[in-house]
Design a protein around this motif. Sequence first.
Motif, PDB file in Angstrom:
ATOM      1  N   ALA A   1       0.916  -1.136  -0.190  1.00 37.03           N
ATOM      2  CA  ALA A   1       0.165   0.216   0.141  1.00 37.03           C
ATOM      3  C   ALA A   1       0.951   1.273  -0.104  1.00 37.03           C
ATOM      4  CB  ALA A   1      -0.847   0.074   1.208  1.00 37.03           C
ATOM      5  N   PHE A   2       2.253   1.038  -0.336  1.00 38.28           N
ATOM      6  CA  PHE A   2       3.015   2.055  -0.539  1.00 38.28           C
ATOM      7  C   PHE A   2       3.534   2.247  -2.060  1.00 38.28           C
ATOM      8  CE2 PHE A   2       6.782  -0.706  -0.318  1.00 38.28           C
ATOM      9  CZ  PHE A   2       6.602  -1.640   0.218  1.00 38.28           C
ATOM     10  N   ARG A   3       3.932   3.311  -2.493  1.00 37.91           N
ATOM     11  CA  ARG A   3       4.428   3.271  -3.919  1.00 37.91           C
ATOM     12  C   ARG A   3       5.694   2.557  -4.230  1.00 37.91           C
ATOM     13  NH1 ARG A   3       0.540   4.385  -6.919  1.00 37.91           N
ATOM     14  NH2 ARG A   3      -0.892   5.626  -5.971  1.00 37.91           N
ATOM     15  N   ILE A   4       5.605   1.687  -5.226  1.00 37.70           N
ATOM     16  CA  ILE A   4       6.806   0.845  -5.650  1.00 37.70           C
ATOM     17  C   ILE A   4       6.941   1.335  -7.182  1.00 37.70           C
ATOM     18  CG2 ILE A   4       7.798  -1.129  -6.199  1.00 37.70           C
ATOM     19  CD1 ILE A   4       7.007  -2.203  -3.666  1.00 37.70           C
ATOM     20  N   LYS A   5       8.361   1.787  -7.358  1.00 37.94           N
ATOM     21  CA  LYS A   5       8.531   2.378  -8.835  1.00 37.94           C
ATOM     22  C   LYS A   5       8.143   1.578  -9.783  1.00 37.94           C
ATOM     23  CE  LYS A   5      11.283   5.911  -7.163  1.00 37.94           C
ATOM     24  NZ  LYS A   5      12.652   6.260  -6.599  1.00 37.94           N
ATOM     25  N   ASN A   6       8.567   0.226  -9.878  1.00 39.12           N
ATOM     26  CA  ASN A   6       8.347  -0.637 -10.904  1.00 39.12           C
ATOM     27  C   ASN A   6       7.505  -1.806 -10.763  1.00 39.12           C
ATOM     28  OD1 ASN A   6       9.860  -3.272 -11.025  1.00 39.12           O
ATOM     29  ND2 ASN A   6      11.559  -2.127 -11.594  1.00 39.12           N
TER      30      ASN A   6
ATOM     31  N   GLU B   1       7.419  -4.970 -11.661  1.00 36.32           N
ATOM     32  CA  GLU B   1       8.013  -6.228 -11.534  1.00 36.32           C
ATOM     33  C   GLU B   1       8.359  -6.358  -9.929  1.00 36.32           C
ATOM     34  OE1 GLU B   1       8.574  -9.349 -13.038  1.00 36.32           O
ATOM     35  OE2 GLU B   1       7.258  -8.358 -14.558  1.00 36.32           O
ATOM     36  N   ALA B   2       9.131  -5.489  -9.522  1.00 37.10           N
ATOM     37  CA  ALA B   2       9.554  -5.398  -8.272  1.00 37.10           C
ATOM     38  C   ALA B   2       8.194  -5.520  -7.160  1.00 37.10           C
ATOM     39  CB  ALA B   2      10.149  -3.958  -7.759  1.00 37.10           C
ATOM     40  N   MET B   3       7.305  -4.690  -7.493  1.00 35.33           N
ATOM     41  CA  MET B   3       5.648  -4.763  -6.765  1.00 35.33           C
ATOM     42  C   MET B   3       5.181  -6.360  -7.030  1.00 35.33           C
ATOM     43  SD  MET B   3       2.162  -3.564  -6.921  1.00 35.33           S
ATOM     44  CE  MET B   3       1.988  -5.063  -7.583  1.00 35.33           C
ATOM     45  N   TYR B   4       5.464  -6.941  -7.858  1.00 37.04           N
ATOM     46  CA  TYR B   4       4.746  -8.202  -8.125  1.00 37.04           C
ATOM     47  C   TYR B   4       5.634  -9.128  -7.158  1.00 37.04           C
ATOM     48  CZ  TYR B   4       3.826 -12.696 -10.652  1.00 37.04           C
ATOM     49  OH  TYR B   4       3.213 -13.727 -10.915  1.00 37.04           O
ATOM     50  N   ARG B   5       6.967  -9.014  -7.083  1.00 34.19           N
ATOM     51  CA  ARG B   5       7.787 -10.033  -6.566  1.00 34.19           C
ATOM     52  C   ARG B   5       7.544  -9.812  -5.006  1.00 34.19           C
ATOM     53  NH1 ARG B   5      11.767  -8.513  -9.972  1.00 34.19           N
ATOM     54  NH2 ARG B   5      12.839  -7.078  -8.698  1.00 34.19           N
TER      55      ARG B   5
ATOM     56  N   PRO C   1      16.677  -1.464   7.380  1.00 34.13           N
ATOM     57  CA  PRO C   1      17.319  -1.299   6.221  1.00 34.13           C
ATOM     58  C   PRO C   1      18.928  -2.343   6.663  1.00 34.13           C
ATOM     59  CG  PRO C   1      17.720   0.813   7.857  1.00 34.13           C
ATOM     60  CD  PRO C   1      16.467  -0.327   8.479  1.00 34.13           C
ATOM     61  N   GLU C   2      19.048  -3.004   5.736  1.00 33.29           N
ATOM     62  CA  GLU C   2      20.171  -3.745   5.635  1.00 33.29           C
ATOM     63  C   GLU C   2      20.923  -3.403   4.270  1.00 33.29           C
ATOM     64  OE1 GLU C   2      20.285  -8.034   6.193  1.00 33.29           O
ATOM     65  OE2 GLU C   2      19.273  -7.587   8.200  1.00 33.29           O
TER      66      GLU C   2
ATOM     67  N   GLU D   1      14.336  -3.567  -2.632  1.00 32.96           N
ATOM     68  CA  GLU D   1      15.405  -2.738  -2.843  1.00 32.96           C
ATOM     69  C   GLU D   1      14.900  -1.341  -2.122  1.00 32.96           C
ATOM     70  OE1 GLU D   1      17.442  -2.122  -6.446  1.00 32.96           O
ATOM     71  OE2 GLU D   1      16.846  -4.553  -6.796  1.00 32.96           O
ATOM     72  N   LYS D   2      15.605  -0.588  -1.141  1.00 31.72           N
ATOM     73  CA  LYS D   2      15.300   0.552  -0.740  1.00 31.72           C
ATOM     74  C   LYS D   2      14.995   1.549  -1.789  1.00 31.72           C
ATOM     75  CE  LYS D   2      18.554   1.128   3.014  1.00 31.72           C
ATOM     76  NZ  LYS D   2      19.767   1.699   3.343  1.00 31.72           N
ATOM     77  N   SER D   3      15.650   1.655  -2.786  1.00 30.28           N
ATOM     78  CA  SER D   3      15.485   2.853  -3.866  1.00 30.28           C
ATOM     79  C   SER D   3      14.182   2.507  -4.591  1.00 30.28           C
ATOM     80  CB  SER D   3      16.560   2.546  -5.050  1.00 30.28           C
ATOM     81  OG  SER D   3      16.613   1.180  -5.364  1.00 30.28           O
TER      82      SER D   3
END
Length: 482
Positions: A360-365, A367-371, A445-446, A461-463
């Motif tokens: 429920a937070f923004r993820i830029k891409n 594929e990353a959101m799906y994973r 964070p790690e 990934e943080k970014s």
Amino acid sequence: MIPVKAKRGFYIAASCPACGAELELESDFLTTSCSSCNSVLRILTPATPPAYVVGAKVFDKDVRFHIDHHLKGNAEPLTDSLDRVRKVYFPYWKIDAILLRLRHRKKTRINYDEETNTETSTDQRKVETMLSPYDITIAAGGLPEIIPCSLGERTEYVPMKPYSEEHLQSGFESLNIEIPWQDAITSANRAVGQLNHVSADEFGVNISLLLRPVLSLINFPYFLAEVNMRGKQRSYVLDGLTGRIVYDCNDSISDQLHIADHQQSAELGRLGVELHRCSNCGEQLPDTRSYVYVCRNCQQLTVLEDCPQLNCRILSVQGSANADDQYFPFWIFRLPAEQTNVFRIRFGGSENVGAICVPAFRIKNFEAMYRLTRRISGAVSELSMRESRELKENYLPVAVGITEAGALAHVALMREVVGKSQELPRALADLLFEEVSLFFAPFHPESYFLVDSCLGAVTFEKSLAGVQTKPVPTSTPSTLRM
Ligand SMILES: [Zn+2]
Ligand SMILES: [Zn+2]
């Protein structure tokens, strides 16, 4: 210097309920603050599409000038007289949606074996999912042969006001809405369906769908002018904002208009702007651009979106003792048991029984959101949760709403099924979820990643999340610069 991008397209002009100052509301807003009185405001989207009106900028006295200007440009003789002008608002459906394209691709890989001096090729099949914003305007009135069927790309920045008597300009008539909004969605879906052609590197079922279509009605101003040129009558249609000629012919066109009573647009929904306060005790709520708030005075929960399936409580994952935890929000969508069985859905793991957790937070891409959706959905049954009565400082805002997250849950679901079989999972796009709820899970964070603090199993990934993790304290600066 960063160049200032000129604003273009449509925005909603509304007034501040506290001081009356004009507000510029663009899409993708939830809360805003008034620049005149600093009140925090929230925007309430109606259940039926809201209707707006765009004010004409062309004056009656300039109509003939615009026609002559057009004629001059075409090296034609100018008008002898302007006989009649009618001013109309022509209705358009504006659809803002997410376009989903699911594509099967076949990639051939050539391997060269040096020992045997032979080449072998292997076919790889993969499913690609692409999401992109999609907006379109579709004529809602009955004269698309005279009036442009779409508003196209507007290069200027156009204010739309809520449709009401006070915002209609004098002498303007409203045209009939002849296409219901449901039909507008159907024709928009038909248009994107034509993107489904299968090229040589594709196989199987391709899907193009509009997700989460948000509709509004724009009444756009046009001038219909009849002129006399060397004894002959001629008709022109002018865009009421720019004065551009959009149509001309030798017949009279004003008789073909289907004028509506003003009620038709007025019956549609109206966007509301209200003070962002707790409905229970009146306490001001923070301007954090979130869909979910908890009143710090009375703990009342406010959710800025209507959803009948929503379980109105906030859950929080227990069991972390990390000092640098940040709590990330996720929506859980529960599938009806029979559907889980029909589609043999074990989303994200064998233990999962049909619950899809979407960030429920923004993820830029995507594929990353799906994973992350797959991983957290697989892990959710192992997490212990408790109801939380507050949103602490280290809880992130809920930046993705239920409708949007639900659309993404549908995408993830379709993709899961399409990856396993060649069945057409289009029906899944309309599947109703049984229950929706919200939970927050702690991550810390790690190096470049955020790792879940309870299982240590879910990372991202943080970014990608654009997350501002707390800065590591550095040595104290020796001088203070002001
Ligand atoms: Zn104000
Ligand atoms: Zn309260």
